[in-house]
Design a protein around this motif. Structure first.
Motif, PDB file in Angstrom:
ATOM      1  N   TRP A  21       0.832  -1.211   0.000  1.00  0.00           N
ATOM      2  CA  TRP A  21       0.000   0.000   0.000  1.00  0.00           C
ATOM      3  C   TRP A  21       0.861   1.252   0.000  1.00  0.00           C
ATOM      4  O   TRP A  21       0.726   2.105  -0.853  1.00  0.00           O
ATOM      5  CB  TRP A  21      -0.903   0.019   1.230  1.00  0.00           C
ATOM      6  CG  TRP A  21      -2.165  -0.743   1.084  1.00  0.00           C
ATOM      7  CD1 TRP A  21      -2.335  -1.926   0.435  1.00  0.00           C
ATOM      8  CD2 TRP A  21      -3.432  -0.383   1.591  1.00  0.00           C
ATOM      9  NE1 TRP A  21      -3.632  -2.328   0.517  1.00  0.00           N
ATOM     10  CE2 TRP A  21      -4.330  -1.398   1.230  1.00  0.00           C
ATOM     11  CE3 TRP A  21      -3.902   0.689   2.328  1.00  0.00           C
ATOM     12  CZ2 TRP A  21      -5.667  -1.356   1.570  1.00  0.00           C
ATOM     13  CZ3 TRP A  21      -5.235   0.724   2.673  1.00  0.00           C
ATOM     14  CH2 TRP A  21      -6.101  -0.288   2.295  1.00  0.00           C
ATOM     15  N   PRO A  60      -3.997   6.776   4.786  1.00  0.00           N
ATOM     16  CA  PRO A  60      -4.087   5.375   4.356  1.00  0.00           C
ATOM     17  C   PRO A  60      -4.633   4.451   5.456  1.00  0.00           C
ATOM     18  O   PRO A  60      -5.360   3.501   5.169  1.00  0.00           O
ATOM     19  CB  PRO A  60      -2.646   5.017   3.987  1.00  0.00           C
ATOM     20  CG  PRO A  60      -2.032   6.311   3.598  1.00  0.00           C
ATOM     21  CD  PRO A  60      -2.650   7.315   4.528  1.00  0.00           C
ATOM     22  N   PHE A  66      -9.832   7.214  -2.235  1.00  0.00           N
ATOM     23  CA  PHE A  66      -9.346   8.243  -3.156  1.00  0.00           C
ATOM     24  C   PHE A  66      -8.467   9.255  -2.424  1.00  0.00           C
ATOM     25  O   PHE A  66      -7.454   9.713  -2.966  1.00  0.00           O
ATOM     26  CB  PHE A  66     -10.506   8.950  -3.852  1.00  0.00           C
ATOM     27  CG  PHE A  66     -11.134   8.125  -4.935  1.00  0.00           C
ATOM     28  CD1 PHE A  66     -10.373   7.635  -5.981  1.00  0.00           C
ATOM     29  CD2 PHE A  66     -12.482   7.831  -4.898  1.00  0.00           C
ATOM     30  CE1 PHE A  66     -10.943   6.861  -6.984  1.00  0.00           C
ATOM     31  CE2 PHE A  66     -13.066   7.058  -5.888  1.00  0.00           C
ATOM     32  CZ  PHE A  66     -12.298   6.571  -6.934  1.00  0.00           C
ATOM     33  N   ILE A 104      -5.074   7.572  -1.919  1.00  0.00           N
ATOM     34  CA  ILE A 104      -4.271   7.601  -3.151  1.00  0.00           C
ATOM     35  C   ILE A 104      -3.728   8.999  -3.384  1.00  0.00           C
ATOM     36  O   ILE A 104      -2.544   9.187  -3.691  1.00  0.00           O
ATOM     37  CB  ILE A 104      -5.104   7.110  -4.353  1.00  0.00           C
ATOM     38  CG1 ILE A 104      -5.339   5.604  -4.244  1.00  0.00           C
ATOM     39  CG2 ILE A 104      -4.413   7.448  -5.676  1.00  0.00           C
ATOM     40  CD1 ILE A 104      -6.271   5.050  -5.294  1.00  0.00           C
ATOM     41  N   TRP A 105      -4.580  10.004  -3.199  1.00  0.00           N
ATOM     42  CA  TRP A 105      -4.148  11.386  -3.382  1.00  0.00           C
ATOM     43  C   TRP A 105      -3.023  11.728  -2.414  1.00  0.00           C
ATOM     44  O   TRP A 105      -2.055  12.399  -2.782  1.00  0.00           O
ATOM     45  CB  TRP A 105      -5.332  12.320  -3.186  1.00  0.00           C
ATOM     46  CG  TRP A 105      -4.958  13.755  -3.161  1.00  0.00           C
ATOM     47  CD1 TRP A 105      -4.622  14.536  -4.226  1.00  0.00           C
ATOM     48  CD2 TRP A 105      -4.853  14.588  -2.004  1.00  0.00           C
ATOM     49  NE1 TRP A 105      -4.330  15.803  -3.810  1.00  0.00           N
ATOM     50  CE2 TRP A 105      -4.470  15.866  -2.437  1.00  0.00           C
ATOM     51  CE3 TRP A 105      -5.059  14.382  -0.654  1.00  0.00           C
ATOM     52  CZ2 TRP A 105      -4.267  16.913  -1.564  1.00  0.00           C
ATOM     53  CZ3 TRP A 105      -4.869  15.429   0.215  1.00  0.00           C
ATOM     54  CH2 TRP A 105      -4.479  16.673  -0.241  1.00  0.00           C
ATOM     55  N   GLN A 141      -0.784   9.841  -1.289  1.00  0.00           N
ATOM     56  CA  GLN A 141       0.462   9.197  -1.715  1.00  0.00           C
ATOM     57  C   GLN A 141       1.028   9.818  -2.983  1.00  0.00           C
ATOM     58  O   GLN A 141       2.207   9.648  -3.281  1.00  0.00           O
ATOM     59  CB  GLN A 141       0.239   7.699  -1.918  1.00  0.00           C
ATOM     60  CG  GLN A 141      -0.119   6.973  -0.654  1.00  0.00           C
ATOM     61  CD  GLN A 141       0.922   7.180   0.431  1.00  0.00           C
ATOM     62  OE1 GLN A 141       2.092   6.855   0.239  1.00  0.00           O
ATOM     63  NE2 GLN A 141       0.514   7.737   1.552  1.00  0.00           N
ATOM     64  N   GLN A 142       0.201  10.546  -3.729  1.00  0.00           N
ATOM     65  CA  GLN A 142       0.673  11.165  -4.966  1.00  0.00           C
ATOM     66  C   GLN A 142       1.051  12.621  -4.783  1.00  0.00           C
ATOM     67  O   GLN A 142       1.743  13.181  -5.623  1.00  0.00           O
ATOM     68  CB  GLN A 142      -0.406  11.062  -6.042  1.00  0.00           C
ATOM     69  CG  GLN A 142      -0.640   9.659  -6.499  1.00  0.00           C
ATOM     70  CD  GLN A 142      -1.775   9.559  -7.499  1.00  0.00           C
ATOM     71  OE1 GLN A 142      -2.653  10.408  -7.536  1.00  0.00           O
ATOM     72  NE2 GLN A 142      -1.765   8.509  -8.302  1.00  0.00           N
ATOM     73  N   GLY A 144       3.762   7.331  -4.164  1.00  0.00           N
ATOM     74  CA  GLY A 144       2.685   6.772  -4.968  1.00  0.00           C
ATOM     75  C   GLY A 144       2.006   5.620  -4.256  1.00  0.00           C
ATOM     76  O   GLY A 144       2.593   4.987  -3.388  1.00  0.00           O
ATOM     77  N   PRO A 145       0.781   5.359  -4.616  1.00  0.00           N
ATOM     78  CA  PRO A 145       0.057   4.267  -3.957  1.00  0.00           C
ATOM     79  C   PRO A 145       0.553   2.909  -4.452  1.00  0.00           C
ATOM     80  O   PRO A 145       0.962   2.763  -5.599  1.00  0.00           O
ATOM     81  CB  PRO A 145      -1.394   4.500  -4.371  1.00  0.00           C
ATOM     82  CG  PRO A 145      -1.288   5.171  -5.701  1.00  0.00           C
ATOM     83  CD  PRO A 145      -0.050   6.025  -5.613  1.00  0.00           C
ATOM     84  N   MET A 199      -3.462  -0.887  -2.567  1.00  0.00           N
ATOM     85  CA  MET A 199      -4.363   0.229  -2.278  1.00  0.00           C
ATOM     86  C   MET A 199      -5.273   0.503  -3.473  1.00  0.00           C
ATOM     87  O   MET A 199      -6.479   0.709  -3.308  1.00  0.00           O
ATOM     88  CB  MET A 199      -3.571   1.491  -1.920  1.00  0.00           C
ATOM     89  CG  MET A 199      -4.449   2.661  -1.510  1.00  0.00           C
ATOM     90  SD  MET A 199      -3.523   4.187  -1.205  1.00  0.00           S
ATOM     91  CE  MET A 199      -2.632   3.769   0.273  1.00  0.00           C
ATOM     92  N   VAL A 200      -4.716   0.460  -4.663  1.00  0.00           N
ATOM     93  CA  VAL A 200      -5.509   0.699  -5.871  1.00  0.00           C
ATOM     94  C   VAL A 200      -6.552  -0.412  -6.044  1.00  0.00           C
ATOM     95  O   VAL A 200      -7.718  -0.139  -6.362  1.00  0.00           O
ATOM     96  CB  VAL A 200      -4.588   0.816  -7.104  1.00  0.00           C
ATOM     97  CG1 VAL A 200      -5.404   0.912  -8.379  1.00  0.00           C
ATOM     98  CG2 VAL A 200      -3.655   2.008  -6.963  1.00  0.00           C
ATOM     99  N   VAL A 248      -9.367   0.114  -3.506  1.00  0.00           N
ATOM    100  CA  VAL A 248     -10.277   1.201  -3.890  1.00  0.00           C
ATOM    101  C   VAL A 248     -11.228   0.723  -4.984  1.00  0.00           C
ATOM    102  O   VAL A 248     -12.439   0.978  -4.930  1.00  0.00           O
ATOM    103  CB  VAL A 248      -9.492   2.453  -4.353  1.00  0.00           C
ATOM    104  CG1 VAL A 248     -10.420   3.479  -4.976  1.00  0.00           C
ATOM    105  CG2 VAL A 248      -8.752   3.071  -3.191  1.00  0.00           C
TER     106      VAL A 248
END
Length: 166
Positions: A61, A79, A121, A124-125, A127-128, A139-140, A144-145, A148
């Motif tokens: 993750w 997260p 979301f 993820i945001w 991590q970006q 990054g995720p 994690m992706v 989601v």
């Protein structure tokens, strides 16, 4: 013809008691049916998505941390919030709803899945986006992706099940 059976005879005392018992059984069955839902094919799709969330919790993750480690407190607050809501609504509540078929649990899962998807979301945001030092996040991870995506599928499927009740 009031109080007579189909042959034009009055029912005996034993028949009346049997009819009352049958009526009580029918009322109990209707009451149980009003509280439960039938999943049909959607139940299989929901079960596959729940499995996807579990697999997502076993994959990376945040950096080197896998989903269950993030759930245990490593990898950041946002997260961890998503890991908590996805485990709570995407696994625990979903298993309870699938096994008990309670209509109100379907609504809990539907609303909780959408809340968890929004948390995902945000995770993820987080991590970006860049950190306070100006360096971009790592990054995720694929887990994690995947989680989601599965929470989105669960949100759609639980809403369809919850609204399908007459």
């Amino acid at each position: 013809m009031s109080g007579e059976d189909g042959n034009g005879q009055r029912p005996s005392e034993g028949d009346a008691a049997g009819l009352d018992e049958l009526g009580a059984d029918v009322d109990a069955a209707v009451s149980r049916a009003a509280k439960t839902v039938e999943f049909g094919r959607r139940g299989f799709g929901i079960a596959i998505a729940v499995f996807g969330v579990v697999v997502g919790l076993l994959l990376p993750w945040v950096g080197d941390h896998v989903g269950w480690q993030v759930l245990a407190g490593e990898g950041g607050a946002i997260p961890r919030l998503f890991a908590t809501t996805s485990a709570l609504f995407g696994v625990l509540a979903a298993v309870a709803a699938l096994s008990t078929r309670r209509w109100w649990l379907c609504w809990v899962c539907a609303i909780g899945s959408w809340i968890s998807a929004v948390d995902g979301f945000l995770a993820i945001w987080s991590q970006q986006s860049s950190t306070a030092s100006g360096a971009a996040g790592g990054g995720p991870g694929i887990g994690m992706v995947l989680a989601v995506a599965c929470m989105l599928v669960l949100g759609v499927q639980w809403m369809r099940v919850a609204w399908s009740r007459d």
